[in-house]
Every structure is written in structure tokens, then in C-alpha cells.
Design an enzyme around this catalytic site. Structure first.
Site, PDB file in Angstrom:
ATOM      1  N   CYS A 120      42.103  28.598  48.216  1.00  0.00           N
ATOM      2  CA  CYS A 120      42.239  28.891  47.009  1.00  0.00           C
ATOM      3  C   CYS A 120      43.968  30.138  47.224  1.00  0.00           C
ATOM      4  CB  CYS A 120      41.240  30.561  47.215  1.00  0.00           C
ATOM      5  SG  CYS A 120      41.020  31.616  45.606  1.00  0.00           S
ATOM      6  N   CYS A 130      43.577  33.007  41.126  1.00  0.00           N
ATOM      7  CA  CYS A 130      43.815  32.197  41.708  1.00  0.00           C
ATOM      8  C   CYS A 130      44.100  30.418  41.537  1.00  0.00           C
ATOM      9  CB  CYS A 130      42.352  31.663  42.387  1.00  0.00           C
ATOM     10  SG  CYS A 130      41.306  32.933  42.376  1.00  0.00           S
ATOM     11  N   LYS A 195      30.575  30.753  41.264  1.00  0.00           N
ATOM     12  CA  LYS A 195      30.893  32.060  41.835  1.00  0.00           C
ATOM     13  C   LYS A 195      31.132  33.211  40.467  1.00  0.00           C
ATOM     14  CE  LYS A 195      35.243  34.372  43.869  1.00  0.00           C
ATOM     15  NZ  LYS A 195      36.784  33.563  45.321  1.00  0.00           N
ATOM     16  N   ARG A 205      39.829  42.143  47.968  1.00  0.00           N
ATOM     17  CA  ARG A 205      40.330  42.321  47.581  1.00  0.00           C
ATOM     18  C   ARG A 205      41.905  43.380  48.348  1.00  0.00           C
ATOM     19  NH1 ARG A 205      38.516  40.964  41.106  1.00  0.00           N
ATOM     20  NH2 ARG A 205      38.201  39.364  42.104  1.00  0.00           N
ATOM     21  N   ARG A 217      39.636  38.075  36.515  1.00  0.00           N
ATOM     22  CA  ARG A 217      38.989  37.013  36.783  1.00  0.00           C
ATOM     23  C   ARG A 217      38.137  36.060  36.133  1.00  0.00           C
ATOM     24  NH1 ARG A 217      42.373  36.679  41.440  1.00  0.00           N
ATOM     25  NH2 ARG A 217      41.629  37.876  43.182  1.00  0.00           N
ATOM     26  N   GLU A 233      27.769  23.915  36.795  1.00  0.00           N
ATOM     27  CA  GLU A 233      28.323  24.015  38.430  1.00  0.00           C
ATOM     28  C   GLU A 233      28.074  24.043  39.387  1.00  0.00           C
ATOM     29  OE1 GLU A 233      31.141  24.533  38.264  1.00  0.00           O
ATOM     30  OE2 GLU A 233      32.191  26.999  36.476  1.00  0.00           O
ATOM     31  N   LYS A 248      27.573  33.154  44.969  1.00  0.00           N
ATOM     32  CA  LYS A 248      28.386  34.268  45.389  1.00  0.00           C
ATOM     33  C   LYS A 248      29.070  34.937  44.405  1.00  0.00           C
ATOM     34  CE  LYS A 248      33.068  35.301  47.306  1.00  0.00           C
ATOM     35  NZ  LYS A 248      34.474  34.860  46.911  1.00  0.00           N
ATOM     36  N   SER A 274      32.039  41.349  50.734  1.00  0.00           N
ATOM     37  CA  SER A 274      32.341  42.658  50.736  1.00  0.00           C
ATOM     38  C   SER A 274      31.951  43.592  50.055  1.00  0.00           C
ATOM     39  CB  SER A 274      33.912  42.538  50.767  1.00  0.00           C
ATOM     40  OG  SER A 274      34.189  42.730  48.680  1.00  0.00           O
ATOM     41  N   TYR A 313      29.925  39.824  56.614  1.00  0.00           N
ATOM     42  CA  TYR A 313      30.656  40.470  57.542  1.00  0.00           C
ATOM     43  C   TYR A 313      29.483  41.373  58.583  1.00  0.00           C
ATOM     44  CZ  TYR A 313      33.751  39.484  54.168  1.00  0.00           C
ATOM     45  OH  TYR A 313      34.407  38.211  52.691  1.00  0.00           O
TER      46      TYR A 313
END
Ligand code: PBG
Length: 323
Positions: A120, A130, A195, A205, A217, A233, A248, A274, A313
Site C-alpha cells: 500500500c 492509499c 477493510k 497512522r 478514506r 469484497e 480488518k 492499533s 501487536y
């Protein structure tokens, strides 16, 4: 035949019984650890909005990679943070770019660890979008050229799998074609298929300096309200040649994960993003939640919903607890 014959508490009385009848189990095998790589030497900067996560220079990334392998985690996904950004994100498809060098270094030193790359251009564009921008619009087909070039340089650097996350239409087919033409017919694609345009990416970000400089976005990422569209999708990415599909974020979209699992035969990945990580960290820091338990419960829920793989994470912390 119901109560008093049926008593579901019978099998909850002992840890032994609970272990015997447990339906879902997490394993380090399920986890992929996302990492941020920066230019320079010996650089290790903690990301303010993601306590415990760091931007690492390539030398330190290699050390981190061996620790991750030692914890039994099968793979990492890399995000590059370049020194220079421009309108078309060219640093992202420079054969000698930050991610390309990082992939090569990790594969040279820790060959057993699977290295996935995020494909991306947003981390590399000065406008933070993106896709290629013209007159304030994000162009689809023009962006595909950037993605082809980027995926190819990742493959040439030695990436084990590429993961397009841009949400342009047709990118999986475009990347598959490019890779096949260059002889990388065996390289799998993990498509960020569903997504959503989510507020939960905010800490990422901040980490990657990839906030859009104008607008948002919503013209390319999905509307949070749409479940059927998510399945379209996913189906399109499968048709275009994806090997793994991803949903996601994860926790706010467990229904999408479950629907994907029941309709698609491919492995399903989910990205605990995140913001999902940082929420738990912040609540734990305030003393409002037990961090380990919140981490394990959220990961288990994502797996129970149907995810085979979880990008998180928390991968290292979870793997330590699972040993
Ligand atoms: C785009 C990309 C993003 C994330 C992964 N890939 C950011 C975005 O769409 O704004 C977010 C991951 C996270 O929040 O942890 N390259």
C-alpha cells in the site's frame, strides 16, 4: 429434557473438565506480529500511542525477528516508514527501499521466520492516501501500477507473502499477474479483503505518519455498516487469486469474520488493529482492566469467530503466555 436433568455447570466445576471441553484454543501458530521499520542505525523509538511498540531500524529489526522466532510465532508483517515521501509513493517501490532492505536482512539472518509485506502506498505518499490523487480524487487504475511495482520489489527482496491493504478494485488480480509474469508463481497473496473505514487505525497512522492530509478514506475503504458488501469484497478477492483473505479491524467486526469463515474455504485472517491494542493498553494503565486477560479474551474471541490467523501487536505477549 431440561432442568433439573440438564445442568451445564457440571462440566464447569474443575479446571480439568474445563480443559477437556474447551472448544477454542489459541496457539502461537495463529499469530503474525506487525512491525514498523525506519531508516538509520540502532534506532528504537517507542510509538507514543502504542505503548510497548517501536519503530526499529533494520539492524534492531533483525534482533527482534530472532526473538519473535524463538517465541514460536511463525511470521511478521512489515510496514516501512521512509525518510522521503512524494505524490506517488515512489519510495515504496524502490528496489532499495526501507522495506525491501528490511526483508532481505531478516531473511538473511532469520530465514525460518515468514516475512509478509504490506502492499500500500499510504506510508510513502506525502498526501497520506492509499492511491494516486488527481483533483482531490483517489484514482483506482493508476494506483494499480504502483501496487504491481511495489509487490514485485517485495518479492525480489525475498518476501514470503505480500498483503495488499489499499482497497483499490482489481489489485489482487493485478499483483497476481505481475508476480506470475516475473516467475513468482509460488508467492502467496494475503488480501486485506474486507477493510473498513475505521477510527481504530488512528494510532497506526500516528506510528507511520500516514494520516490523510485532506479528506478521509471513505471513498475506498468500506462502510462499517455493510456486511453483504464485505462478502462481495471477499468473494472478488478469492476470484482474483487471493490465497488468504483478511477482515480488518477484528473485534468490532466479529460477525464479518464469522460470515467469511462460513462462506469461504480459504484461510481467514483478522487484524486486531492499533486502536484495539491501544484501548486495552490504556484501560490497563488506568487500572480499569487486567491487561493479560483482556488481551487473551479478545484474541480468543477473534479465533472463536472463525479467524485462522490473527495479526496482532500482542503477538509476543500472547505467545509468552501460551508457552
Ligand atoms: C495501510 C494500512 C493501515 C493499517 C494497515 N495497513 C492504515 C490505514 O488504512 O490507515 C492499519 C493497521 C493498524 O491500525 O494497526 N497501509
Amino acid at each position: 429434557m431440561a432442568f433439573p436433568i440438564q445442568r451445564l455447570r457440571r462440566l464447569r466445576q474443575h479446571e480439568g473438565f474445563r480443559r477437556m471441553v474447551r472448544e477454542t484454543r489459541l496457539s502461537p501458530d495463529d499469530l503474525i506480529y506487525p512491525l514498523f521499520v525506519v531508516e538509520g542505525q540502532n534506532r528504537r523509538e517507542e510509538i507514543a500511542s502504542m505503548p510497548g511498540q517501536f519503530r526499529l531500524s533494520v539492524d534492531l529489526l533483525v534482533k527482534e525477528a530472532s526473538e519473535i522466532e524463538a517465541l514460536g510465532i511463525p511470521g511478521i508483517i512489515l510496514f516501512g516508514i521512509p525518510d522521503r515521501k512524494d505524490a506517488k509513493g515512489t519510495a515504496g517501490y524502490d528496489p532499495n527501499g526501507i522495506v525491501q532492505r528490511a526483508v532481505k536482512a531478516v531473511k538473511d539472518h532469520v530465514p525460518g521466520l515468514m516475512v509478509v509485506t504490506d502492499v500500500c502506498i499510504d506510508e510513502y505518499t506525502d498526501h497520506g492516501h492509499c492511491g494516486v490523487v488527481k483533483d482531490g480524487r483517489i484514482l483506482n487504475d493508476e494506483t494499480l501500477d504502483c501496487l504491481r511495482a511495489m509487490a514485485l520489489t517485495h518479492a525480489q527482496a525475498g518476501a514470503d507473502m505480500v498483503a495488499p491493504s489499499d482497497m483499490m478494485d482489481g489489485r489482487v488480480a493485478a499483483i497476481r499477474g505481475e508476480l506470475d509474469q516475473a516467475g513468482f508463481t509460488e508467492l502467496p497473496i494475503m488480501a486485506y479483503a474486507a477493510k473498513f473505514a475505521s477510527c481504530f487505525y488512528a494510532p497506526f497512522r500516528d506510528a507511520a505518519g500516514s494520516s490523510p492530509q485532506f479528506g478521509d478514506r471513505q471513498s475506498y475503504q468500506m462502510d462499517s455498516a455493510n456486511r453483504r458488501e464485505a462478502l462481495r469484497e471477499i468473494a472478488l478477492d478469492v476470484e482474483e487469486g487471493a490465497d488468504i483473505i483478511m477482515v480488518k479491524p477484528a473485534l468490532p467486526y466479529l460477525d464479518i469474520i464469522a460470515a467469511a469463515r462460513s462462506q469461504i474455504l480459504l484461510p481467514v485472517a483478522a487484524y486486531q488493529v492499533s486502536g484495539e491494542y491501544s484501548m486495552i493498553k490504556a484501560a490497563a494503565k488506568a487500572g480499569w482492566l487486567d491487561e493479560s486477560r483482556a488481551m487473551m479474551e479478545s484474541l480468543l474471541s477473534i479465533k472463536r469467530a472463525g479467524a485462522d490467523l490473527i495479526l496482532t501487536y500482542f503477538a509476543k505477549d500472547a505467545a509468552r503466555l501460551l508457552h
